[in-house]
Motif scaffolding. Structure first.
Motif, PDB file in Angstrom:
ATOM      1  N   PHE A  65     135.815 -39.510 142.959  1.00  0.00           N
ATOM      2  CA  PHE A  65     137.246 -39.758 143.108  1.00  0.00           C
ATOM      3  C   PHE A  65     137.799 -40.506 141.896  1.00  0.00           C
ATOM      4  CE2 PHE A  65     136.535 -39.302 147.817  1.00  0.00           C
ATOM      5  CZ  PHE A  65     137.311 -38.151 147.929  1.00  0.00           C
ATOM      6  N   CYS A  66     136.962 -41.366 141.321  1.00  0.00           N
ATOM      7  CA  CYS A  66     137.369 -42.103 140.125  1.00  0.00           C
ATOM      8  C   CYS A  66     137.639 -41.143 138.970  1.00  0.00           C
ATOM      9  CB  CYS A  66     136.287 -43.110 139.739  1.00  0.00           C
ATOM     10  SG  CYS A  66     136.677 -44.105 138.276  1.00  0.00           S
ATOM     11  N   PHE A  67     136.738 -40.188 138.763  1.00  0.00           N
ATOM     12  CA  PHE A  67     136.934 -39.220 137.676  1.00  0.00           C
ATOM     13  C   PHE A  67     138.072 -38.251 137.981  1.00  0.00           C
ATOM     14  CE2 PHE A  67     132.552 -40.545 136.644  1.00  0.00           C
ATOM     15  CZ  PHE A  67     132.764 -40.896 135.324  1.00  0.00           C
ATOM     16  N   LEU A  68     138.297 -37.971 139.249  1.00  0.00           N
ATOM     17  CA  LEU A  68     139.458 -37.160 139.623  1.00  0.00           C
ATOM     18  C   LEU A  68     140.748 -37.904 139.293  1.00  0.00           C
ATOM     19  CD1 LEU A  68     140.569 -34.606 140.975  1.00  0.00           C
ATOM     20  CD2 LEU A  68     140.433 -35.798 143.174  1.00  0.00           C
ATOM     21  N   GLN A  69     140.745 -39.214 139.520  1.00  0.00           N
ATOM     22  CA  GLN A  69     141.910 -40.028 139.182  1.00  0.00           C
ATOM     23  C   GLN A  69     142.105 -40.089 137.677  1.00  0.00           C
ATOM     24  OE1 GLN A  69     141.951 -44.366 140.093  1.00  0.00           O
ATOM     25  NE2 GLN A  69     143.635 -43.858 141.477  1.00  0.00           N
ATOM     26  N   ILE A  70     141.013 -40.185 136.922  1.00  0.00           N
ATOM     27  CA  ILE A  70     141.089 -40.181 135.457  1.00  0.00           C
ATOM     28  C   ILE A  70     141.707 -38.871 134.970  1.00  0.00           C
ATOM     29  CG2 ILE A  70     139.703 -40.030 133.345  1.00  0.00           C
ATOM     30  CD1 ILE A  70     137.781 -42.059 134.655  1.00  0.00           C
ATOM     31  N   SER A 124     142.007 -30.350 127.070  1.00  0.00           N
ATOM     32  CA  SER A 124     141.573 -31.590 126.433  1.00  0.00           C
ATOM     33  C   SER A 124     141.079 -32.605 127.459  1.00  0.00           C
ATOM     34  CB  SER A 124     142.727 -32.176 125.622  1.00  0.00           C
ATOM     35  OG  SER A 124     142.436 -33.475 125.181  1.00  0.00           O
ATOM     36  N   VAL A 125     141.865 -32.807 128.511  1.00  0.00           N
ATOM     37  CA  VAL A 125     141.506 -33.804 129.525  1.00  0.00           C
ATOM     38  C   VAL A 125     140.303 -33.340 130.349  1.00  0.00           C
ATOM     39  CG1 VAL A 125     142.338 -35.042 131.563  1.00  0.00           C
ATOM     40  CG2 VAL A 125     143.858 -34.688 129.623  1.00  0.00           C
ATOM     41  N   LEU A 126     140.190 -32.042 130.578  1.00  0.00           N
ATOM     42  CA  LEU A 126     139.025 -31.524 131.295  1.00  0.00           C
ATOM     43  C   LEU A 126     137.743 -31.824 130.528  1.00  0.00           C
ATOM     44  CD1 LEU A 126     138.001 -29.856 133.744  1.00  0.00           C
ATOM     45  CD2 LEU A 126     138.267 -27.809 132.301  1.00  0.00           C
ATOM     46  N   CYS A 127     137.751 -31.592 129.204  1.00  0.00           N
ATOM     47  CA  CYS A 127     136.573 -31.891 128.378  1.00  0.00           C
ATOM     48  C   CYS A 127     136.277 -33.389 128.375  1.00  0.00           C
ATOM     49  CB  CYS A 127     136.798 -31.406 126.947  1.00  0.00           C
ATOM     50  SG  CYS A 127     136.835 -29.615 126.771  1.00  0.00           S
ATOM     51  N   THR A 128     137.313 -34.211 128.284  1.00  0.00           N
ATOM     52  CA  THR A 128     137.136 -35.664 128.310  1.00  0.00           C
ATOM     53  C   THR A 128     136.477 -36.106 129.611  1.00  0.00           C
ATOM     54  OG1 THR A 128     139.070 -36.032 126.906  1.00  0.00           O
ATOM     55  CG2 THR A 128     138.341 -37.889 128.244  1.00  0.00           C
ATOM     56  N   THR A 129     136.952 -35.577 130.728  1.00  0.00           N
ATOM     57  CA  THR A 129     136.423 -35.959 132.040  1.00  0.00           C
ATOM     58  C   THR A 129     134.983 -35.504 132.206  1.00  0.00           C
ATOM     59  OG1 THR A 129     138.668 -35.673 132.912  1.00  0.00           O
ATOM     60  CG2 THR A 129     136.899 -35.923 134.512  1.00  0.00           C
ATOM     61  N   ILE A 130     134.675 -34.294 131.747  1.00  0.00           N
ATOM     62  CA  ILE A 130     133.304 -33.778 131.855  1.00  0.00           C
ATOM     63  C   ILE A 130     132.347 -34.625 131.026  1.00  0.00           C
ATOM     64  CG2 ILE A 130     131.799 -31.835 131.247  1.00  0.00           C
ATOM     65  CD1 ILE A 130     134.130 -29.976 131.983  1.00  0.00           C
ATOM     66  N   LEU A 131     132.756 -34.978 129.796  1.00  0.00           N
ATOM     67  CA  LEU A 131     131.905 -35.819 128.941  1.00  0.00           C
ATOM     68  C   LEU A 131     131.658 -37.188 129.581  1.00  0.00           C
ATOM     69  CD1 LEU A 131     133.324 -35.127 125.360  1.00  0.00           C
ATOM     70  CD2 LEU A 131     131.009 -34.632 126.154  1.00  0.00           C
ATOM     71  N   SER A 132     132.688 -37.791 130.141  1.00  0.00           N
ATOM     72  CA  SER A 132     132.557 -39.125 130.739  1.00  0.00           C
ATOM     73  C   SER A 132     131.751 -39.099 132.025  1.00  0.00           C
ATOM     74  CB  SER A 132     133.949 -39.719 131.009  1.00  0.00           C
ATOM     75  OG  SER A 132     134.677 -39.828 129.819  1.00  0.00           O
ATOM     76  N   PHE A 146     143.393 -49.069 138.826  1.00  0.00           N
ATOM     77  CA  PHE A 146     143.112 -47.632 138.869  1.00  0.00           C
ATOM     78  C   PHE A 146     142.021 -47.335 137.849  1.00  0.00           C
ATOM     79  CE2 PHE A 146     146.542 -48.344 135.855  1.00  0.00           C
ATOM     80  CZ  PHE A 146     146.131 -47.647 134.745  1.00  0.00           C
ATOM     81  N   CYS A 147     141.409 -46.176 137.979  1.00  0.00           N
ATOM     82  CA  CYS A 147     140.354 -45.780 137.041  1.00  0.00           C
ATOM     83  C   CYS A 147     140.969 -45.238 135.757  1.00  0.00           C
ATOM     84  CB  CYS A 147     139.474 -44.691 137.657  1.00  0.00           C
ATOM     85  SG  CYS A 147     138.403 -45.261 138.991  1.00  0.00           S
ATOM     86  N   ASP A 148     140.490 -45.719 134.631  1.00  0.00           N
ATOM     87  CA  ASP A 148     140.859 -45.104 133.362  1.00  0.00           C
ATOM     88  C   ASP A 148     139.589 -44.853 132.561  1.00  0.00           C
ATOM     89  OD1 ASP A 148     140.698 -48.012 132.592  1.00  0.00           O
ATOM     90  OD2 ASP A 148     141.177 -47.141 130.636  1.00  0.00           O
ATOM     91  N   ASN A 149     139.650 -43.870 131.682  1.00  0.00           N
ATOM     92  CA  ASN A 149     138.450 -43.372 131.018  1.00  0.00           C
ATOM     93  C   ASN A 149     137.758 -44.439 130.178  1.00  0.00           C
ATOM     94  OD1 ASN A 149     136.811 -40.918 130.331  1.00  0.00           O
ATOM     95  ND2 ASN A 149     137.455 -41.480 128.274  1.00  0.00           N
TER      96      ASN A 149
END
Length: 279
Positions: A65-70, A124-132, A146-149
């Protein structure tokens, strides 16, 4: 809760007004509709869990859920930035090239600009989220409401060099492109205003004021978020940090429907007529 409901209702109403009135099927209002859709996505993606945390004693969140929020947060911010840039370019064409506006801002070009405002941020954000999300975390506490990257990546046990390089490149590209368009458009508009007639200046002021106000409000929110994420804020009170976070999350969502709904006479008059019919 009432704030969340009002944000949802105002954005839905403005989207319906623009979509159902053929007189508003012009580039400026189509971009506005795209902006309101993004506001709706941002509020639905960010507010529910924030409300749960504020109204209850729950201060934990599952990793996924945290990464979904990111993803929701960064996607919303980037789309907002690119849409504001597209709106600035549209006003530049309308004010600086009024006689050729209809040939420059065709339906095809408007569609391309809207796709360009949504697709690059998504990828861009999809790649960022997958990497994190692939990082192994050695901690589970972030000093945010809230969660931030950046806060999550700092908890990683692994090397984050790849994430940092990718983050730097995407941050530069995703901020440089819309910022350049916005500055170029408004510099040209200002040049026309200073050299043109009073009628031209009046038109520029009436059509650009809501957009400039929205851009400035957005920039302030982003600056507050960057200050919290990138610099040591231990000397700042926890309450002030929360207020800065809430400013970033809420003011743009509240500000845009009010500013564009009240300031733009065409939308305001249609909304008034709708309320009169209901009454």
């Amino acid at each position: 809760m009432s704030l969340y409901v009002s944000i949802i209702c105002s954005n839905v109403m403005l989207i319906v007004v623009i979509c159902t009135n053929r007189s508003l099927h012009e580039p400026m209002y189509i971009f506005l509709c795209s902006l309101f859709v993004n506001e709706l996505f941002g509020s639905m993606g960010l507010f529910p869990f924030l409300l749960i945390q504020i109204l209850s004693e729950i201060h934990t969140i599952y990793k996924y859920f945290c990464f979904l929020q990111i993803f929701s947060l960064y996607f919303y911010v980037n789309v907002e930035f690119f849409t504001l840039a597209s709106m600035s370019y549209d006003r530049y064409q309308a004010i600086c090239h009024p006689l050729r506006y209809n040939t420059h801002m065709t339906n095809k070009k408007v569609a391309i600009l809207i796709v360009a405002s949504w697709l690059p941020p998504f990828l861009s954000v999809l790649c960022t989220t997958i990497l994190s999300s692939s990082l192994q975390l050695c901690g589970n506490v972030i000093q945010k409401v809230f969660c931030d990257n950046y806060s999550v990546v700092k908890l990683s046990c692994n090397s984050i060099r790849g994430n940092n390089i990718y983050g730097l490149i995407t941050s530069v590209v995703m901020s440089f492109v819309p910022t350049s368009i916005i500055f170029y458009s408004y510099i040209r508009i200002l040049k026309i205003c200073f050299s043109g007639s009073s009628q031209t200046r009046q038109k520029a002021v009436s059509t650009c004021t809501p957009q400039i106000a929205s851009i400035l409000n957005f920039f302030f929110g982003v600056c507050f978020e960057v200050l919290q994420s990138r610099f040591n804020m231990s000397s700042v009170s926890a309450m002030l940090q929360i207020l800065m976070s809430l400013f970033f999350l809420t003011t743009q969502l509240i500000f845009n429907p009010v500013m564009f709904g009240l300031k733009m006479s065409s939308i305001r008059n249609i909304c008034k007529n709708l309320f009169r019919l209901k009454a």
